[in-house]
Design a protein around this motif. Structure first.
Motif, PDB file in Angstrom:
ATOM      1  N   ASP A 115      14.526  12.877 -22.155  1.00  0.00           N
ATOM      2  CA  ASP A 115      14.967  14.266 -22.266  1.00  0.00           C
ATOM      3  C   ASP A 115      14.234  15.124 -21.240  1.00  0.00           C
ATOM      4  OD1 ASP A 115      16.637  13.648 -24.391  1.00  0.00           O
ATOM      5  OD2 ASP A 115      15.043  13.925 -25.871  1.00  0.00           O
ATOM      6  N   GLY A 116      14.974  16.056 -20.662  1.00  0.00           N
ATOM      7  CA  GLY A 116      14.366  16.981 -19.723  1.00  0.00           C
ATOM      8  C   GLY A 116      14.261  16.394 -18.327  1.00  0.00           C
ATOM      9  N   GLU A 117      13.505  17.087 -17.499  1.00  0.00           N
ATOM     10  CA  GLU A 117      13.335  16.665 -16.116  1.00  0.00           C
ATOM     11  C   GLU A 117      12.465  15.419 -16.048  1.00  0.00           C
ATOM     12  OE1 GLU A 117      12.107  18.684 -11.820  1.00  0.00           O
ATOM     13  OE2 GLU A 117      11.714  19.708 -13.714  1.00  0.00           O
ATOM     14  N   LEU A 118      12.850  14.507 -15.193  1.00  0.00           N
ATOM     15  CA  LEU A 118      12.102  13.266 -15.065  1.00  0.00           C
ATOM     16  C   LEU A 118      10.729  13.530 -14.469  1.00  0.00           C
ATOM     17  CD1 LEU A 118      14.861  10.840 -13.763  1.00  0.00           C
ATOM     18  CD2 LEU A 118      13.893  10.962 -16.046  1.00  0.00           C
ATOM     19  N   PRO A 119       9.711  12.825 -14.964  1.00  0.00           N
ATOM     20  CA  PRO A 119       8.347  13.095 -14.488  1.00  0.00           C
ATOM     21  C   PRO A 119       8.093  12.462 -13.129  1.00  0.00           C
ATOM     22  CG  PRO A 119       8.301  11.322 -16.075  1.00  0.00           C
ATOM     23  CD  PRO A 119       9.737  11.796 -16.022  1.00  0.00           C
ATOM     24  N   VAL A 120       7.020  12.899 -12.515  1.00  0.00           N
ATOM     25  CA  VAL A 120       6.511  12.299 -11.285  1.00  0.00           C
ATOM     26  C   VAL A 120       5.254  11.521 -11.664  1.00  0.00           C
ATOM     27  CG1 VAL A 120       5.593  12.710  -8.983  1.00  0.00           C
ATOM     28  CG2 VAL A 120       7.469  14.130  -9.851  1.00  0.00           C
ATOM     29  N   VAL A 121       5.378  10.210 -11.715  1.00  0.00           N
ATOM     30  CA  VAL A 121       4.280   9.329 -12.141  1.00  0.00           C
ATOM     31  C   VAL A 121       3.549   8.869 -10.888  1.00  0.00           C
ATOM     32  CG1 VAL A 121       3.637   7.321 -13.504  1.00  0.00           C
ATOM     33  CG2 VAL A 121       5.708   8.609 -14.080  1.00  0.00           C
ATOM     34  N   GLU A 122       2.454   9.539 -10.573  1.00  0.00           N
ATOM     35  CA  GLU A 122       1.711   9.225  -9.364  1.00  0.00           C
ATOM     36  C   GLU A 122       0.630   8.181  -9.644  1.00  0.00           C
ATOM     37  OE1 GLU A 122       2.019  13.401  -6.850  1.00  0.00           O
ATOM     38  OE2 GLU A 122       0.233  13.016  -8.072  1.00  0.00           O
ATOM     39  N   GLY A 123       0.340   7.435  -8.605  1.00  0.00           N
ATOM     40  CA  GLY A 123      -0.684   6.414  -8.696  1.00  0.00           C
ATOM     41  C   GLY A 123      -1.198   6.052  -7.313  1.00  0.00           C
ATOM     42  N   THR A 124      -1.887   4.931  -7.240  1.00  0.00           N
ATOM     43  CA  THR A 124      -2.456   4.445  -5.982  1.00  0.00           C
ATOM     44  C   THR A 124      -1.747   3.165  -5.583  1.00  0.00           C
ATOM     45  OG1 THR A 124      -4.610   5.397  -6.546  1.00  0.00           O
ATOM     46  CG2 THR A 124      -4.563   3.749  -4.803  1.00  0.00           C
ATOM     47  N   LEU A 125      -1.234   3.136  -4.365  1.00  0.00           N
ATOM     48  CA  LEU A 125      -0.563   1.960  -3.830  1.00  0.00           C
ATOM     49  C   LEU A 125      -1.544   1.164  -2.977  1.00  0.00           C
ATOM     50  CD1 LEU A 125       2.139   0.429  -3.463  1.00  0.00           C
ATOM     51  CD2 LEU A 125       2.523   1.831  -1.434  1.00  0.00           C
ATOM     52  N   VAL A 126      -1.617  -0.142  -3.220  1.00  0.00           N
ATOM     53  CA  VAL A 126      -2.579  -1.020  -2.537  1.00  0.00           C
ATOM     54  C   VAL A 126      -1.807  -2.143  -1.859  1.00  0.00           C
ATOM     55  CG1 VAL A 126      -4.584  -2.526  -2.791  1.00  0.00           C
ATOM     56  CG2 VAL A 126      -4.366  -0.491  -4.230  1.00  0.00           C
ATOM     57  N   ARG A 127      -2.144  -2.383  -0.603  1.00  0.00           N
ATOM     58  CA  ARG A 127      -1.599  -3.523   0.145  1.00  0.00           C
ATOM     59  C   ARG A 127      -2.733  -4.489   0.442  1.00  0.00           C
ATOM     60  NH1 ARG A 127      -0.998  -5.161   5.579  1.00  0.00           N
ATOM     61  NH2 ARG A 127       0.972  -6.285   5.997  1.00  0.00           N
ATOM     62  N   LEU A 128      -2.625  -5.695  -0.104  1.00  0.00           N
ATOM     63  CA  LEU A 128      -3.653  -6.725   0.059  1.00  0.00           C
ATOM     64  C   LEU A 128      -3.149  -7.790   1.017  1.00  0.00           C
ATOM     65  CD1 LEU A 128      -6.336  -8.091  -0.770  1.00  0.00           C
ATOM     66  CD2 LEU A 128      -5.075  -9.184  -2.636  1.00  0.00           C
ATOM     67  N   LYS A 129      -3.952  -8.102   2.015  1.00  0.00           N
ATOM     68  CA  LYS A 129      -3.615  -9.132   3.003  1.00  0.00           C
ATOM     69  C   LYS A 129      -4.821 -10.037   3.195  1.00  0.00           C
ATOM     70  CE  LYS A 129      -0.771 -10.936   6.049  1.00  0.00           C
ATOM     71  NZ  LYS A 129      -1.559 -12.187   6.217  1.00  0.00           N
ATOM     72  N   VAL A 130      -4.614 -11.326   2.986  1.00  0.00           N
ATOM     73  CA  VAL A 130      -5.674 -12.319   3.180  1.00  0.00           C
ATOM     74  C   VAL A 130      -5.320 -13.177   4.384  1.00  0.00           C
ATOM     75  CG1 VAL A 130      -6.292 -12.334   0.749  1.00  0.00           C
ATOM     76  CG2 VAL A 130      -4.580 -13.951   1.595  1.00  0.00           C
ATOM     77  N   GLU A 131      -6.316 -13.877   4.911  1.00  0.00           N
ATOM     78  CA  GLU A 131      -6.113 -14.666   6.126  1.00  0.00           C
ATOM     79  C   GLU A 131      -5.234 -15.887   5.866  1.00  0.00           C
ATOM     80  OE1 GLU A 131     -10.181 -13.671   8.669  1.00  0.00           O
ATOM     81  OE2 GLU A 131      -9.951 -15.610   7.678  1.00  0.00           O
ATOM     82  N   HIS A 132      -5.463 -16.571   4.764  1.00  0.00           N
ATOM     83  CA  HIS A 132      -4.711 -17.805   4.517  1.00  0.00           C
ATOM     84  C   HIS A 132      -4.794 -18.137   3.040  1.00  0.00           C
ATOM     85  CE1 HIS A 132      -8.504 -20.016   3.986  1.00  0.00           C
ATOM     86  NE2 HIS A 132      -8.953 -19.348   5.037  1.00  0.00           N
ATOM     87  N   LEU A 133      -3.896 -18.992   2.610  1.00  0.00           N
ATOM     88  CA  LEU A 133      -3.925 -19.560   1.273  1.00  0.00           C
ATOM     89  C   LEU A 133      -4.525 -20.971   1.352  1.00  0.00           C
ATOM     90  CD1 LEU A 133      -0.422 -18.427  -0.051  1.00  0.00           C
ATOM     91  CD2 LEU A 133      -2.634 -17.350  -0.452  1.00  0.00           C
ATOM     92  N   SER A 134      -4.423 -21.725   0.270  1.00  0.00           N
ATOM     93  CA  SER A 134      -4.922 -23.097   0.294  1.00  0.00           C
ATOM     94  C   SER A 134      -4.110 -23.931   1.275  1.00  0.00           C
ATOM     95  CB  SER A 134      -4.836 -23.701  -1.112  1.00  0.00           C
ATOM     96  OG  SER A 134      -3.500 -23.713  -1.575  1.00  0.00           O
ATOM     97  N   LYS A 135      -4.742 -24.913   1.862  1.00  0.00           N
ATOM     98  CA  LYS A 135      -4.140 -25.798   2.865  1.00  0.00           C
ATOM     99  C   LYS A 135      -3.640 -25.018   4.075  1.00  0.00           C
ATOM    100  CE  LYS A 135      -2.723 -29.143  -0.662  1.00  0.00           C
ATOM    101  NZ  LYS A 135      -1.590 -29.905  -1.252  1.00  0.00           N
ATOM    102  N   ASP A 136      -4.326 -23.908   4.385  1.00  0.00           N
ATOM    103  CA  ASP A 136      -4.040 -23.103   5.579  1.00  0.00           C
ATOM    104  C   ASP A 136      -2.603 -22.588   5.622  1.00  0.00           C
ATOM    105  OD1 ASP A 136      -6.617 -23.406   6.460  1.00  0.00           O
ATOM    106  OD2 ASP A 136      -6.162 -25.220   7.614  1.00  0.00           O
TER     107      ASP A 136
END
Length: 481
Positions: free
Chosen positions: A299-320
């Motif tokens: 009901d009513g105007e839809l809310p603005v649900v703010e948060g923190t966006l995170v981008r995670l990048k690693v060099e490699h997984l198992s077995k390269d």
């Protein structure tokens, strides 16, 4: 043996015995059989192959008829048992932070057309496009995670999803009840850090953050890598022609780096298994909600649900192997580098719940019984939750009983399977409130040669309630963007 070690063992004996007594009080019908059936699961040699084999274990003093009768007609005070689980000693991260994980695991019953309340469960295959939908009973688990590399979790709650249930609504109610029980049990007090709840991409983390906004929790969930979110709205400027000020900022397209502004937080951590892990965080990023799906009846105007966006990048997984970036969204704003590192580290710990599912299915035999009714499946599921909890409480009491080909492990690094090997010796010193069985004659059963004249009812598979898709379908005029 040091005095400290003796005190730890004594406290572990007391806590495990008290939990067994409290569990027995939660069994309101056929309690002796249900209690001994749980002990048989813990004391049988090797994996649980069949429930009938459990009746041959010395710790189980009743026949197979009592076992089937307890699963089909026994009763467990589930609410009281949930309160007991919330009051136990729970693992914590730094600063006494509680980290919960929620996930769904299916009990597949494709060969049970006479079982009610089955749904089509999504099952992943070995190949990328080998996923299937198999009939079964999906169960939603909530467990407490431990820091460090481990396969232990502390299960607090389990709920079966029915054909008429909304998965997001059921998960929100389940998490709310778990957090309220933890607060009532004194696990969280004023001044403690918020309880962190981690989940995978199958959950609507934004919707859950809005529903649970009044609780001391912060949600961390993985989101798809093809999403489009919005940045915070720009500061209000004078417009000569007037008009309504913007509600959202520019678009943040995950697949287009040119739409990314400068991150508010950047961290770099050296890991053992994945090389260098780099995390970028943007503050006050939110989705652009519309009156669709879960927000249709808002009901009513839809809310603005703010948060923190995170981008995670690693060099490699198992077995390269090459590692694609992982996108996380947290309901907390104004994050610092310590918060960002905590979020992706606890998300990696979420996979410990997968080890619990595998141990429950392959060793404890969670999906082994061919029970017909979903109520019997619920009772068996709660018995295994109690069995897993007893193994966790018996960790300080366990002695390593490894196979000749297994590597030695320190006492604090014993897996649930190794603790279970010696539970029969531990059980001899614990409280056993079950009464001695009274001998009775066998039941009459069906007369020889007679036929079954009451065939079992067959049930369809899938959802029984269709959710509306438009505002017109629920009788609401207009649309609020």
């Amino acid at each position: 043996m040091s005095v400290l070690h003796r005190r730890v063992r004594r406290e572990a004996f007391v806590e495990a015995s008290c939990f067994r007594a409290d569990f027995y009080e939660c069994l309101t019908a056929r309690g002796d059989e249900l209690f001994e059936l749980t002990d048989a699961v813990l004391c049988v040699d090797g994996p649980v192959v069949s429930p009938v084999d459990l009746t041959l274990v010395p710790e189980h003093r009743r026949g197979h008829g009592a076992m089937y009768g307890a699963l089909n007609r026994g009763r467990i005070d589930v609410e009281r048992l949930r309160t007991v689980l919330a009051g136990l000693r729970l693992p914590r991260f730094e600063a006494r932070r509680l980290v919960l994980a929620v996930d769904v695991s299916p009990w597949l019953r494709s060969d049970a057309p006479c079982s009610a309340d089955r749904l089509f469960c999504h099952v992943y295959g070995r190949a990328k496009s080998a996923s299937q939908f198999i009939p079964g009973w999906p169960y939603s688990f909530v467990a407490v995670l431990e820091p460090g590399a481990t396969s232990w979790t502390a299960i607090l709650d389990v709920v079966r999803l029915g054909p008429a249930d909304d998965a997001t609504a059921v998960t929100a109610a389940q998490l709310k009840a778990v957090v309220e029980r933890l607060v009532a049990a004194g696990q969280w007090q004023t001044g403690d850090p918020d309880i962190t709840i981690v989940m995978d991409a199958g959950y609507d983390v934004t919707r859950l953050a809005w529903v649970l906004r009044d609780l001391p929790v912060e949600l961390v969930g993985r989101i798809r890598s093809d999403r489009v979110m919005r940045l915070p709205k720009p500061p209000r400027v004078y417009a000569p022609r007037g008009g309504r000020p913007p509600k959202h900022g520019p678009e943040f397209r995950f697949t287009q780096p040119e739409t990314w502004p400068e991150p508010a937080v950047v961290t770099a951590t050296d890991t053992i298994n994945y090389g260098k892990a780099e995390a970028q965080a943007w503050d006050r990023v939110h989705p652009r909600l519309t009156h669709r799906s879960a927000w249709l009846e808002h009901d009513g105007e839809l809310p603005v649900v703010e948060g923190t966006l995170v981008r995670l990048k690693v060099e490699h997984l198992s077995k390269d192997r090459q590692a694609p970036p992982v996108w996380l969204w947290s309901s907390k704003t104004g994050a610092v580098p310590e918060d960002v590192d905590l979020w992706w580290q606890v998300f990696l710990r979420r996979f410990d719940l997968e080890h619990t599912f595998r141990f429950g299915k392959q060793t404890l035999g969670w999906t082994t019984p061919k029970v017909r009714t979903p109520q019997a499946a619920d009772r068996w599921t709660w018995l295994l939750v109690v069995a897993h909890t007893q193994l966790r409480l018996a960790r300080p009491l366990a002695i390593e009983l490894r196979r000749p080909w297994e590597k030695p492990a320190k006492p604090e690094h014993l897996t649930p399977a190794r603790v279970r090997r010696g539970f029969r010796n531990i059980r001899a010193h614990l409280h056993c409130p079950a009464h001695v069985p009274q001998p009775t004659g066998t039941g009459p059963g069906r007369p020889p040669g007679s036929k079954n004249r009451r065939p079992a009812t067959r049930y369809d598979v899938g959802k029984t309630a269709k959710r509306p898709e438009t505002l017109k379908a629920i009788g609401k005029p207009g649309r609020s963007w």
